[in-house]
Motif scaffolding. Structure first.
Motif, PDB file in Angstrom:
ATOM      1  N   LEU A  57      26.334  73.280  20.921  1.00  0.00           N
ATOM      2  CA  LEU A  57      25.266  73.814  21.593  1.00  0.00           C
ATOM      3  C   LEU A  57      24.695  72.694  22.327  1.00  0.00           C
ATOM      4  CD1 LEU A  57      23.408  76.501  19.198  1.00  0.00           C
ATOM      5  CD2 LEU A  57      25.174  76.778  21.025  1.00  0.00           C
ATOM      6  N   ASP A  58      24.414  71.440  21.888  1.00  0.00           N
ATOM      7  CA  ASP A  58      23.752  70.321  22.680  1.00  0.00           C
ATOM      8  C   ASP A  58      24.769  70.359  23.910  1.00  0.00           C
ATOM      9  OD1 ASP A  58      21.434  70.014  21.428  1.00  0.00           O
ATOM     10  OD2 ASP A  58      22.383  68.863  19.987  1.00  0.00           O
ATOM     11  N   GLN A  59      25.909  70.058  23.712  1.00  0.00           N
ATOM     12  CA  GLN A  59      26.814  69.838  24.467  1.00  0.00           C
ATOM     13  C   GLN A  59      26.848  70.800  25.663  1.00  0.00           C
ATOM     14  OE1 GLN A  59      30.415  68.999  21.993  1.00  0.00           O
ATOM     15  NE2 GLN A  59      29.757  66.973  21.341  1.00  0.00           N
ATOM     16  N   LEU A  60      27.075  72.047  25.097  1.00  0.00           N
ATOM     17  CA  LEU A  60      27.239  73.191  26.172  1.00  0.00           C
ATOM     18  C   LEU A  60      26.330  73.397  27.113  1.00  0.00           C
ATOM     19  CD1 LEU A  60      28.819  75.882  23.596  1.00  0.00           C
ATOM     20  CD2 LEU A  60      29.822  74.511  25.592  1.00  0.00           C
ATOM     21  N   GLU A  61      25.039  73.206  26.559  1.00  0.00           N
ATOM     22  CA  GLU A  61      23.743  73.205  27.196  1.00  0.00           C
ATOM     23  C   GLU A  61      23.685  72.034  28.321  1.00  0.00           C
ATOM     24  OE1 GLU A  61      21.033  75.329  23.862  1.00  0.00           O
ATOM     25  OE2 GLU A  61      20.684  73.056  24.489  1.00  0.00           O
ATOM     26  N   GLU A  62      24.003  70.846  28.049  1.00  0.00           N
ATOM     27  CA  GLU A  62      24.231  69.701  28.878  1.00  0.00           C
ATOM     28  C   GLU A  62      25.101  69.789  29.931  1.00  0.00           C
ATOM     29  OE1 GLU A  62      22.286  67.056  29.415  1.00  0.00           O
ATOM     30  OE2 GLU A  62      21.011  67.692  27.767  1.00  0.00           O
ATOM     31  N   ILE A  63      26.342  70.667  29.768  1.00  0.00           N
ATOM     32  CA  ILE A  63      27.352  70.918  30.980  1.00  0.00           C
ATOM     33  C   ILE A  63      26.829  71.916  31.979  1.00  0.00           C
ATOM     34  CG2 ILE A  63      29.644  72.341  31.061  1.00  0.00           C
ATOM     35  CD1 ILE A  63      30.502  70.819  28.420  1.00  0.00           C
ATOM     36  N   THR A  64      25.967  73.120  31.106  1.00  0.00           N
ATOM     37  CA  THR A  64      25.542  73.942  31.945  1.00  0.00           C
ATOM     38  C   THR A  64      24.448  73.577  32.818  1.00  0.00           C
ATOM     39  OG1 THR A  64      25.670  75.568  29.936  1.00  0.00           O
ATOM     40  CG2 THR A  64      24.197  76.139  31.767  1.00  0.00           C
ATOM     41  N   LEU A  65      23.742  72.432  32.387  1.00  0.00           N
ATOM     42  CA  LEU A  65      22.609  71.809  33.422  1.00  0.00           C
ATOM     43  C   LEU A  65      23.555  70.986  34.396  1.00  0.00           C
ATOM     44  CD1 LEU A  65      20.095  70.521  30.662  1.00  0.00           C
ATOM     45  CD2 LEU A  65      19.857  72.434  32.372  1.00  0.00           C
ATOM     46  N   GLU A  66      24.620  70.604  34.043  1.00  0.00           N
ATOM     47  CA  GLU A  66      25.199  69.747  35.043  1.00  0.00           C
ATOM     48  C   GLU A  66      25.704  70.513  36.171  1.00  0.00           C
ATOM     49  OE1 GLU A  66      29.497  66.838  35.104  1.00  0.00           O
ATOM     50  OE2 GLU A  66      28.491  67.702  33.272  1.00  0.00           O
ATOM     51  N   TYR A  67      26.203  71.806  35.838  1.00  0.00           N
ATOM     52  CA  TYR A  67      26.779  72.553  36.888  1.00  0.00           C
ATOM     53  C   TYR A  67      25.746  73.351  37.413  1.00  0.00           C
ATOM     54  CZ  TYR A  67      31.219  70.608  35.839  1.00  0.00           C
ATOM     55  OH  TYR A  67      32.265  69.665  35.464  1.00  0.00           O
ATOM     56  N   GLY A  68      24.433  73.234  37.201  1.00  0.00           N
ATOM     57  CA  GLY A  68      23.261  74.234  37.946  1.00  0.00           C
ATOM     58  C   GLY A  68      23.252  75.571  37.528  1.00  0.00           C
ATOM     59  N   GLY A  69      23.570  75.635  36.070  1.00  0.00           N
ATOM     60  CA  GLY A  69      23.370  77.039  35.707  1.00  0.00           C
ATOM     61  C   GLY A  69      22.071  76.923  34.587  1.00  0.00           C
ATOM     62  N   ARG A  70      21.671  78.302  34.136  1.00  0.00           N
ATOM     63  CA  ARG A  70      20.616  78.776  33.501  1.00  0.00           C
ATOM     64  C   ARG A  70      20.997  79.510  32.349  1.00  0.00           C
ATOM     65  NH1 ARG A  70      17.962  81.643  38.440  1.00  0.00           N
ATOM     66  NH2 ARG A  70      18.417  83.632  38.101  1.00  0.00           N
ATOM     67  N   PHE A  71      19.963  79.690  31.361  1.00  0.00           N
ATOM     68  CA  PHE A  71      20.315  80.406  29.945  1.00  0.00           C
ATOM     69  C   PHE A  71      19.491  81.484  29.853  1.00  0.00           C
ATOM     70  CE2 PHE A  71      20.169  75.622  29.969  1.00  0.00           C
ATOM     71  CZ  PHE A  71      21.703  75.262  29.498  1.00  0.00           C
ATOM     72  N   TYR A  72      20.215  82.462  28.964  1.00  0.00           N
ATOM     73  CA  TYR A  72      19.694  83.743  28.896  1.00  0.00           C
ATOM     74  C   TYR A  72      18.794  83.848  27.476  1.00  0.00           C
ATOM     75  CZ  TYR A  72      20.006  89.061  28.576  1.00  0.00           C
ATOM     76  OH  TYR A  72      19.797  90.272  28.630  1.00  0.00           O
ATOM     77  N   LEU A  73      17.486  84.018  27.909  1.00  0.00           N
ATOM     78  CA  LEU A  73      16.445  84.002  26.663  1.00  0.00           C
ATOM     79  C   LEU A  73      16.649  84.837  25.411  1.00  0.00           C
ATOM     80  CD1 LEU A  73      13.370  82.982  28.423  1.00  0.00           C
ATOM     81  CD2 LEU A  73      15.004  81.475  27.646  1.00  0.00           C
ATOM     82  N   ALA A  74      17.179  86.063  25.770  1.00  0.00           N
ATOM     83  CA  ALA A  74      17.535  87.013  24.827  1.00  0.00           C
ATOM     84  C   ALA A  74      18.444  86.816  23.992  1.00  0.00           C
ATOM     85  CB  ALA A  74      17.785  88.568  25.525  1.00  0.00           C
ATOM     86  N   LYS A  75      19.162  85.684  24.081  1.00  0.00           N
ATOM     87  CA  LYS A  75      20.151  85.175  23.338  1.00  0.00           C
ATOM     88  C   LYS A  75      19.817  83.999  22.620  1.00  0.00           C
ATOM     89  CE  LYS A  75      23.097  88.590  24.283  1.00  0.00           C
ATOM     90  NZ  LYS A  75      24.068  88.637  24.996  1.00  0.00           N
ATOM     91  N   ASP A  76      18.836  83.129  23.061  1.00  0.00           N
ATOM     92  CA  ASP A  76      18.698  81.511  22.748  1.00  0.00           C
ATOM     93  C   ASP A  76      17.893  81.664  21.634  1.00  0.00           C
ATOM     94  OD1 ASP A  76      17.946  78.901  23.144  1.00  0.00           O
ATOM     95  OD2 ASP A  76      15.966  79.707  23.649  1.00  0.00           O
ATOM     96  N   SER A  77      18.199  80.566  20.839  1.00  0.00           N
ATOM     97  CA  SER A  77      17.347  80.332  19.685  1.00  0.00           C
ATOM     98  C   SER A  77      17.568  78.706  19.538  1.00  0.00           C
ATOM     99  CB  SER A  77      18.057  80.660  18.381  1.00  0.00           C
ATOM    100  OG  SER A  77      19.251  80.481  17.999  1.00  0.00           O
ATOM    101  N   HIS A  78      17.923  77.887  20.559  1.00  0.00           N
ATOM    102  CA  HIS A  78      18.128  76.704  20.577  1.00  0.00           C
ATOM    103  C   HIS A  78      17.619  75.834  21.475  1.00  0.00           C
ATOM    104  CE1 HIS A  78      20.826  72.809  20.720  1.00  0.00           C
ATOM    105  NE2 HIS A  78      20.691  73.044  19.572  1.00  0.00           N
ATOM    106  N   LEU A  79      17.439  76.305  22.652  1.00  0.00           N
ATOM    107  CA  LEU A  79      16.923  75.475  23.874  1.00  0.00           C
ATOM    108  C   LEU A  79      15.845  74.878  23.679  1.00  0.00           C
ATOM    109  CD1 LEU A  79      17.164  77.658  26.981  1.00  0.00           C
ATOM    110  CD2 LEU A  79      18.279  75.625  26.605  1.00  0.00           C
ATOM    111  N   THR A  80      15.365  73.592  24.353  1.00  0.00           N
ATOM    112  CA  THR A  80      14.229  72.719  24.228  1.00  0.00           C
ATOM    113  C   THR A  80      13.543  73.104  25.430  1.00  0.00           C
ATOM    114  OG1 THR A  80      15.352  71.038  25.305  1.00  0.00           O
ATOM    115  CG2 THR A  80      15.553  71.016  23.058  1.00  0.00           C
TER     116      THR A  80
END
Length: 431
Positions: A371-394
């Motif tokens: 999950l750490d790796q996937l989140e960093e990749i998402t950030l690298e490519y300008g993406g964002r995250f769905y809070l209704a599915k999140d339990s891990h973000l910082t």
């Protein structure tokens, strides 16, 4: 495990009394968010008693319902009468209030947007015990912060939203087999005018088969299109059998080997189903709802879901990087879903024009690293995250992904919402 004090109010006055007690609270629907967005250790407001349908206009398709009404109940009543939600998520076991708070999207976002597109107005109980009727023309800012605001602007009491008329309860589905990610994205791009589009994606495929997918396109079938055996009762479909998972699977039952075997069987089976067919609405929109307790497949440790959206400009490269990471880690995702999203109206809603990828992983220490790796990749490519599915973000990653966060926080502070409305997620993310 989060322990919460749960309150089950039966009236607006009971909610106001709780607000006046000074306890910060969060409203909770049917508990289908995958993380901690509808949990508050001090006061979780269970809205199940707000469960009445209040009115329906057959000329416009407008339905008025209280926040605790389940989508499943709406479908049970209105599909046989020739009506279907304009926007629906992938499960029917959600409440009206939950759909608004998460501004849910479905397989038609690329063409018809998220739930806000069907929403005419909502009644919101907010700080000070005041109730506001909010719409795109009345208390506009409050309306657009609430839709997608994850319950952090107040308690949604009731809402008016539109259903669409349908001739039949069947979907004309066209199934395509994509040999890799590039072919899958090409199929989505060619289906701009198709109402519904979704893909199951094999997250363990690698090499030339990276991102191989089964892409399913759908339209509401007309009566004339149906096979003759269905035309006499076009709004009825065969009763769908439900199955229950009676016990938790052993931890580790879902691993790279078992998921790889499942994916291979699913992909081979789907190849024989390529082309056009007619499927009932439940099979097309809610495939997992027929398997009650499906989460028990992941064992007592449970699972986590990762869902991001990447902008159109970086989507192909970003999706490829995400899938490379997942495949290389052997982190088998039992459920991988790819959809194209369109533009978005909600001030803090998840979608943006691009592609969204959702992945489920059995919970483990290794999963947290992935999950750490996937989140960093998402950030690298300008993406964002769905809070209704999140339990891990910082908090840091959330702010790096979404420039709207600081504005949302300033609005919350200005209206004293931070004092009255909080979830374990908002505390974790410093919202």
């Amino acid at each position: 495990m989060q322990t919460c004090s749960v309150y089950c109010p039966r009236s607006e006055s009971e909610i106001i009394q709780l607000l006046n007690s000074g306890l910060p609270l969060i409203a909770r629907g049917n508990g289908r968010a995958y993380g901690d967005s509808a949990l508050n250790s001090e006061a979780t407001l269970q809205m199940s008693h707000f469960n009445r349908l209040l009115g329906f206009n057959p000329q416009t398709g407008q339905l008025i319902a209280e926040a605790g009404v389940l989508l499943a109940e709406i479908l049970e009543i209105f599909v046989p009468r020739g009506w279907f939600p304009l926007i629906t998520p992938g499960t029917k076991f959600v409440t009206v209030g939950g759909m608004i708070a998460a501004d849910v999207h479905g397989k038609n976002h690329h063409k018809e947007g998220s739930f806000v597109q069907s929403l005419d107005w909502l009644d919101l109980l907010t700080s000070g015990g005041q109730i506001y009727r909010c719409s795109p023309s009345e208390h506009r800012d409050l309306f657009y912060w609430t839709v997608g605001g994850m319950g952090l602007t107040g308690v949604i009491l009731r809402a008016a939203f539109r259903l669409r008329p349908i001739d039949t309860a069947w979907i004309r589905q066209t199934t395509h087999i994509a040999r890799n990610l590039a072919e899958a994205v090409d199929l989505f791009e060619a289906a701009q005018e198709v109402t519904y589009a979704v893909a199951w994606i094999d997250c363990l495929a690698a090499g030339s088969e990276l991102g191989r997918s089964v892409v399913m396109l759908g339209e509401h079938a007309t009566r004339e299109e149906l096979p003759s055996q269905y035309r006499h009762s076009p709004l009825r479909t065969p009763r769908r059998h439900q199955f229950s998972i009676p016990v938790d699977f052993p931890n580790g039952a879902l691993n790279s080997l078992t998921v790889r075997a499942f994916n291979q069987l699913y992909f081979l089976n789907s190849q024989g189903k390529a082309g056009q067919s007619f499927v009932d609405w439940e099979t097309f929109f809610y495939p997992l709802d027929s398997l009650l307790g499906w989460n028990r497949i992941y064992g007592r440790r449970g699972f986590v879901q990762f869902q991001c959206v990447l902008p159109l400009s970086t989507a192909r490269a970003g999706l490829s990087a995400l899938l490379h990471c997942t495949s290389a880690a052997g982190a088998g995702s039992f459920l991988g879903v790819l959809k194209k999203l369109g533009d978005q109206q909600g001030y803090f809603s998840f979608p943006m024009a691009g592609y969204t990828l959702a992945l489920d992983f059995p919970m483990s220490q290794g999963t947290l690293k992935v999950l750490d790796q996937l989140e960093e990749i998402t950030l690298e490519y300008g993406g964002r995250f769905y809070l209704a599915k999140d339990s891990h973000l910082t908090p840091m990653r959330l702010r790096r992904s979404d420039c709207r966060v600081e504005t949302f926080l300033k609005v919350r502070d200005a209206h004293h919402w931070t004092v009255h409305f909080a979830s374990e997620q908002s505390r974790r993310l410093h919202l």
